[in-house]
Design a protein around this motif. Structure first.
Motif, short mmCIF file in Angstrom:
data_model
loop_
_atom_site.label_atom_id
_atom_site.label_comp_id
_atom_site.label_asym_id
_atom_site.label_seq_id
_atom_site.Cartn_x
_atom_site.Cartn_y
_atom_site.Cartn_z
N ALA A 11 -41.91 -55.29 -19.06
CA ALA A 11 -41.53 -56.55 -19.69
C ALA A 11 -40.08 -56.53 -20.12
N LEU A 12 -39.66 -55.41 -20.66
CA LEU A 12 -38.26 -55.29 -21.08
C LEU A 12 -37.32 -55.31 -19.88
N ALA A 13 -37.67 -54.59 -18.84
CA ALA A 13 -36.82 -54.56 -17.64
C ALA A 13 -36.75 -55.95 -17.01
N ALA A 14 -37.87 -56.68 -17.01
CA ALA A 14 -37.86 -58.03 -16.45
C ALA A 14 -36.97 -58.95 -17.26
N ALA A 15 -36.92 -58.72 -18.56
CA ALA A 15 -36.12 -59.59 -19.43
C ALA A 15 -34.63 -59.30 -19.33
N VAL A 16 -34.26 -58.03 -19.18
CA VAL A 16 -32.83 -57.68 -19.26
C VAL A 16 -32.30 -56.98 -18.02
N GLY A 17 -33.14 -56.73 -17.04
CA GLY A 17 -32.67 -56.09 -15.82
C GLY A 17 -32.49 -54.59 -15.99
N ASP A 18 -31.47 -54.06 -15.35
CA ASP A 18 -31.27 -52.62 -15.28
C ASP A 18 -30.41 -52.05 -16.42
N ASP A 19 -30.19 -52.80 -17.44
CA ASP A 19 -29.37 -52.33 -18.56
C ASP A 19 -30.21 -51.39 -19.45
N ALA A 20 -30.14 -50.10 -19.15
CA ALA A 20 -30.97 -49.10 -19.85
C ALA A 20 -30.71 -49.09 -21.35
N SER A 21 -29.49 -49.29 -21.74
CA SER A 21 -29.15 -49.29 -23.16
C SER A 21 -29.82 -50.46 -23.88
N LEU A 22 -29.80 -51.62 -23.26
CA LEU A 22 -30.42 -52.80 -23.86
C LEU A 22 -31.94 -52.65 -23.89
N VAL A 23 -32.52 -52.10 -22.83
CA VAL A 23 -33.96 -51.85 -22.81
C VAL A 23 -34.33 -50.92 -23.95
N ARG A 24 -33.56 -49.87 -24.13
CA ARG A 24 -33.81 -48.91 -25.21
C ARG A 24 -33.72 -49.60 -26.58
N ASP A 25 -32.71 -50.43 -26.77
CA ASP A 25 -32.54 -51.13 -28.04
C ASP A 25 -33.70 -52.11 -28.31
N LEU A 26 -34.09 -52.85 -27.29
CA LEU A 26 -35.20 -53.79 -27.46
C LEU A 26 -36.52 -53.07 -27.70
N ARG A 27 -36.72 -51.96 -27.02
CA ARG A 27 -37.93 -51.15 -27.23
C ARG A 27 -37.99 -50.66 -28.67
N ARG A 28 -36.87 -50.17 -29.15
CA ARG A 28 -36.79 -49.69 -30.54
C ARG A 28 -37.07 -50.85 -31.51
N ALA A 29 -36.51 -52.01 -31.23
CA ALA A 29 -36.73 -53.18 -32.09
C ALA A 29 -38.22 -53.57 -32.10
N PHE A 30 -38.86 -53.54 -30.93
CA PHE A 30 -40.29 -53.84 -30.86
C PHE A 30 -41.08 -52.84 -31.71
N LEU A 31 -40.82 -51.56 -31.50
CA LEU A 31 -41.57 -50.53 -32.21
C LEU A 31 -41.37 -50.63 -33.73
N GLU A 32 -40.14 -50.89 -34.15
CA GLU A 32 -39.87 -51.01 -35.59
C GLU A 32 -40.54 -52.25 -36.17
N SER A 33 -40.50 -53.36 -35.45
CA SER A 33 -41.13 -54.59 -35.94
C SER A 33 -42.65 -54.43 -36.01
N ALA A 34 -43.23 -53.83 -34.98
CA ALA A 34 -44.67 -53.61 -34.98
C ALA A 34 -45.06 -52.66 -36.11
N ASP A 35 -44.27 -51.63 -36.32
CA ASP A 35 -44.54 -50.69 -37.42
C ASP A 35 -44.52 -51.41 -38.76
N ARG A 36 -43.57 -52.30 -38.94
CA ARG A 36 -43.44 -53.06 -40.19
C ARG A 36 -44.67 -53.95 -40.41
N GLN A 37 -45.16 -54.58 -39.35
CA GLN A 37 -46.33 -55.45 -39.49
C GLN A 37 -47.60 -54.63 -39.78
N ILE A 38 -47.71 -53.47 -39.17
CA ILE A 38 -48.87 -52.61 -39.43
C ILE A 38 -48.82 -52.11 -40.87
N ASP A 39 -47.62 -51.82 -41.36
CA ASP A 39 -47.49 -51.42 -42.77
C ASP A 39 -47.94 -52.56 -43.69
#
Length: 100
Positions: A11-39
């Motif tokens: 899903a991240l690659a489809a959204a941003v293409g081959d930009d590994a740095s952006l994929v990494r940043d978006l993945r981190r943002a997803f994980l942090e946001s999900a962690d916050r909601q679970i908290d």
């Protein structure tokens, strides 16, 4: 669960293409946001707070194609606010995604 991580990565690659740095940043943002909601779920003291955190987590998971998490959230809709069992299951699913 590795499949779920693959869905997140696809899903991240489809959204941003081959930009590994952006994929990494978006993945981190997803994980942090999900962690916050679970908290927030773990501390929900009433139905309103419980359902709001579930709604936000479901939207976030849907945006990134994390189907297994959505199924757990649907199950949690009928649970009591702060249900420790469902919170542990959601936390475990998120931990598996973090490890991918």
């Amino acid at each position: 669960m590795a499949f779920e991580g693959g869905n997140l990565n696809m899903a991240l690659a489809a959204a941003v293409g081959d930009d590994a740095s952006l994929v990494r940043d978006l993945r981190r943002a997803f994980l942090e946001s999900a962690d916050r909601q679970i908290d927030l779920l773990s501390r929900a003291g009433d139905e309103s707070a419980w359902h709001l955190a579930l709604w936000r987590l479901k939207g976030l998971s849907g945006s990134f194609g994390v189907v297994h998490m959505i199924a757990l959230i649907d199950e949690a809709q009928g649970s009591a606010p702060g249900d420790a069992k469902i919170v542990r299951r959601l936390r475990s699913a998120l931990d598996m995604l973090s490890a991918d």
